[in-house]
Design an enzyme around this catalytic site. Structure first.
Site, PDB file in Angstrom:
ATOM      1  N   LYS A   2      36.281  32.063  35.034  1.00 51.53           N
ATOM      2  CA  LYS A   2      35.850  33.133  35.956  1.00 51.53           C
ATOM      3  C   LYS A   2      34.658  33.893  35.365  1.00 51.53           C
ATOM      4  O   LYS A   2      34.513  33.984  34.147  1.00 51.53           O
ATOM      5  CB  LYS A   2      37.011  34.073  36.277  1.00 51.53           C
ATOM      6  CG  LYS A   2      37.264  35.129  35.254  1.00 51.53           C
ATOM      7  CD  LYS A   2      38.118  36.285  35.778  1.00 51.53           C
ATOM      8  CE  LYS A   2      38.256  37.291  34.657  1.00 51.53           C
ATOM      9  NZ  LYS A   2      38.992  38.479  34.913  1.00 51.53           N
TER      10      LYS A   2
ATOM     11  N   LYS B  19      33.077  40.154  32.718  1.00 55.91           N
ATOM     12  CA  LYS B  19      32.225  41.133  32.036  1.00 55.91           C
ATOM     13  C   LYS B  19      32.115  40.827  30.552  1.00 55.91           C
ATOM     14  O   LYS B  19      31.105  41.053  29.927  1.00 55.91           O
ATOM     15  CB  LYS B  19      32.846  42.531  32.187  1.00 55.91           C
ATOM     16  CG  LYS B  19      32.429  43.233  33.446  1.00 55.91           C
ATOM     17  CD  LYS B  19      33.078  44.588  33.552  1.00 55.91           C
ATOM     18  CE  LYS B  19      34.410  44.488  34.225  1.00 55.91           C
ATOM     19  NZ  LYS B  19      35.077  45.747  34.510  1.00 55.91           N
TER      20      LYS B  19
ATOM     21  N   LYS C 169      44.523  37.044  26.583  1.00 57.04           N
ATOM     22  CA  LYS C 169      43.848  38.008  25.699  1.00 57.04           C
ATOM     23  C   LYS C 169      44.502  38.045  24.320  1.00 57.04           C
ATOM     24  O   LYS C 169      43.822  38.192  23.308  1.00 57.04           O
ATOM     25  CB  LYS C 169      43.849  39.409  26.323  1.00 57.04           C
ATOM     26  CG  LYS C 169      42.914  39.519  27.516  1.00 57.04           C
ATOM     27  CD  LYS C 169      42.736  40.970  27.931  1.00 57.04           C
ATOM     28  CE  LYS C 169      41.815  41.075  29.138  1.00 57.04           C
ATOM     29  NZ  LYS C 169      41.798  42.419  29.716  1.00 57.04           N
TER      30      LYS C 169
HETATM   31  P1  TYM Z   1      38.807  44.549  36.331  1.00 48.39           P
HETATM   32  O1  TYM Z   1      38.001  45.745  35.933  1.00 48.39           O
HETATM   33  O2  TYM Z   1      38.966  43.448  35.351  1.00 48.39           O
HETATM   34  O3  TYM Z   1      38.218  43.928  37.658  1.00 48.39           O
HETATM   35  C1  TYM Z   1      37.973  44.738  38.792  1.00 48.39           C
HETATM   36  C2  TYM Z   1      38.196  43.931  40.059  1.00 48.39           C
HETATM   37  O4  TYM Z   1      37.292  42.825  40.112  1.00 48.39           O
HETATM   38  C3  TYM Z   1      38.026  41.617  40.348  1.00 48.39           C
HETATM   39  N1  TYM Z   1      37.335  40.515  39.653  1.00 48.39           N
HETATM   40  C4  TYM Z   1      36.872  39.422  40.260  1.00 48.39           C
HETATM   41  N2  TYM Z   1      36.918  39.017  41.544  1.00 48.39           N
HETATM   42  C5  TYM Z   1      36.343  37.829  41.852  1.00 48.39           C
HETATM   43  N3  TYM Z   1      35.739  37.034  40.920  1.00 48.39           N
HETATM   44  C6  TYM Z   1      35.675  37.395  39.625  1.00 48.39           C
HETATM   45  N4  TYM Z   1      35.064  36.615  38.734  1.00 48.39           N
HETATM   46  C7  TYM Z   1      36.257  38.638  39.240  1.00 48.39           C
HETATM   47  N5  TYM Z   1      36.373  39.306  38.046  1.00 48.39           N
HETATM   48  C8  TYM Z   1      37.035  40.445  38.330  1.00 48.39           C
HETATM   49  C9  TYM Z   1      39.405  41.882  39.766  1.00 48.39           C
HETATM   50  O5  TYM Z   1      40.366  41.031  40.320  1.00 48.39           O
HETATM   51  C10 TYM Z   1      39.615  43.328  40.157  1.00 48.39           C
HETATM   52  O6  TYM Z   1      40.063  43.428  41.495  1.00 48.39           O
HETATM   53  N6  TYM Z   1      43.526  46.154  35.791  1.00 48.39           N
HETATM   54  C11 TYM Z   1      42.385  46.130  36.704  1.00 48.39           C
HETATM   55  C12 TYM Z   1      41.978  47.537  37.122  1.00 48.39           C
HETATM   56  C13 TYM Z   1      43.084  48.317  37.704  1.00 48.39           C
HETATM   57  C14 TYM Z   1      43.599  48.217  39.023  1.00 48.39           C
HETATM   58  C15 TYM Z   1      44.642  49.178  39.090  1.00 48.39           C
HETATM   59  C16 TYM Z   1      43.257  47.422  40.128  1.00 48.39           C
HETATM   60  C17 TYM Z   1      43.807  49.285  37.047  1.00 48.39           C
HETATM   61  N7  TYM Z   1      44.735  49.786  37.882  1.00 48.39           N
HETATM   62  C18 TYM Z   1      45.397  49.342  40.275  1.00 48.39           C
HETATM   63  C19 TYM Z   1      44.011  47.591  41.313  1.00 48.39           C
HETATM   64  C20 TYM Z   1      45.039  48.545  41.349  1.00 48.39           C
HETATM   65  C21 TYM Z   1      41.209  45.459  36.023  1.00 48.39           C
HETATM   66  O7  TYM Z   1      41.131  45.422  34.831  1.00 48.39           O
HETATM   67  O8  TYM Z   1      40.236  45.017  36.852  1.00 48.39           O
END
Ligand code: TYM
Length: 328
Positions: free
Chosen positions: A193, A196, A112
């Site tokens: 990947k 969003k 990023k």
């Molecule tokens: P975020 O919002 O980017 O993604 C949410 C969850 O979706 C999974 N993910 C995917 N899994 C499979 N294929 C993909 N293409 C894909 N894109 C996203 C991510 O691995 C995630 O599990 N920092 C985290 C949010 C967070 C969090 C936490 C998660 C904040 N605190 C504590 C677990 C525990 C995030 O930005 O996820």
């Protein structure tokens, strides 16, 4: 006593099929047997620029989507990260026990930061806030996609370090990744990947996309010239991604799928994948529209907030005490 699972998703735009398969579906499968916590990581969202009005709309919408996907509010505590006044303080106390070196080595941060040289300091400390989310809720397991695994591992390191320095405080959490579906790829550029924030919308399936658009996106997914439905992520990333999606949504193994489509051409295979995806997503969309405007969303979030605060406040106070902050 049941073990505790916890996960969070950022409310930045409508979540994707990747988010659903990587995180939400895992939580749904585990909610019967675990004490489950799922939250909206809105404080993580502001590590990059957000329009306040859109952000707030996305928060409620994501809660409704959780429920529409099958997160059962009777079996899960659902809350908004920023509703907890202690989480920022906990994160700060952990920041002062983590190092610039380890944070600057995080893959997601490096990616990023490369895209925008004028990044915020929140982008660097983002994984510590994530550690605060996990550790201050005493989570045993954290179901995530593979892109978040490194952050959960950092949370483990921070927990171990804190425990060594100040005495036993935190459980050491473990990431939970499924065998398939931990990284759903972009349909147009299957070496990246599904994200969003992707610029090319054709490669990304969002849970609130029009159903016809979803079918078209799958039918025009990038494939290869071999014309064999075979799992080989390196040489056949497009087809392997579709196999992964199909496998995750049907719970069939990769071998079963290769057998099922051994005489099919890519058109037939894609059409079956589209049927399954459309079936899952249209179900979610029907429920979503009913849920979005119901009053009980606020009730669910209030009760989630209270439980979240109750647990993390105790950690906040214990942490302050062992660190030597405040008064006796
Ligand atoms: P975020 O919002 O980017 O993604 C949410 C969850 O979706 C999974 N993910 C995917 N899994 C499979 N294929 C993909 N293409 C894909 N894109 C996203 C991510 O691995 C995630 O599990 N920092 C985290 C949010 C967070 C969090 C936490 C998660 C904040 N605190 C504590 C677990 C525990 C995030 O930005 O996820």
């Amino acid at each position: 006593m049941k073990k505790r699972i916890l996960t969070g998703l950022q409310p930045t735009g409508v979540i994707t099929l990747g988010n659903y398969i990587g995180a939400i579906k895992q939580m749904i499968e585990m909610q019967e047997n675990y004490e489950s916590y799922i939250f909206i990581a809105d404080m993580h969202a502001i590590t990059v620029n957000q329009d306040p009005i859109v952000l707030r709309e996305n928060i409620k919408s994501l809660v409704a989507l959780y429920l529409a996907c099958g997160i059962d509010p009777k079996k899960n505590t659902i809350y908004i990260q920023s509703d907890n006044p202690y989480i920022g303080g906990i994160s700060w106390m952990l920041e002062c026990n983590s190092y610039y070196g380890e944070l600057s080595r995080m893959t997601q941060f490096k990616d990023k930061a490369k895209k925008n040289a004028n990044f915020t300091s929140g982008l660097l400390t983002y994984p510590v806030l994530m550690a605060a989310d996990i550790l201050s809720m005493d989570a045993d397991y954290v179901p995530v996609g593979v892109d978040q695994k490194q952050h959960v591992e950092l949370a483990r390191d921070i927990a171990i370090r804190f425990n060594n320095k100040y005495g036993e405080m935190f459980k050491i959490p473990e990431p939970i990744l499924k065998k398939v579906g931990t990284k759903i790829m972009d349909l147009q550029t299957p070496d990246k990947k599904m994200s969003k924030s992707s610029e090319n919308q054709k490669g990304v399936i969002r849970l609130l996309d029009d159903i016809d658009v979803i079918r078209k996106k799958i039918m025009s997914a990038t494939t290869d010239s071999e014309m064999v439905v075979r799992f080989d992520p390196e040489n056949k990333p497009g087809i392997s991604n579709l196999i992964n999606i199909y496998s995750s949504l049907t719970n069939k193994s990769i071998e079963e799928i290769e057998m099922e489509f051994k005489d099919s051409n890519y058109g037939n295979f894609k059409s079956r994948v589209a049927d399954i995806v459309v079936d899952v997503i249209s179900n979610i969309q029907n429920k979503y529209n009913e849920i979005l405007n119901s009053d009980y969303l606020d009730e669910i979030l209030d009760s989630g907030m209270n439980k979240n605060i109750e647990i993390s406040k105790e950690f906040y106070q214990k942490m302050k005490k062992v660190i030597g902050l405040g008064r006796n």
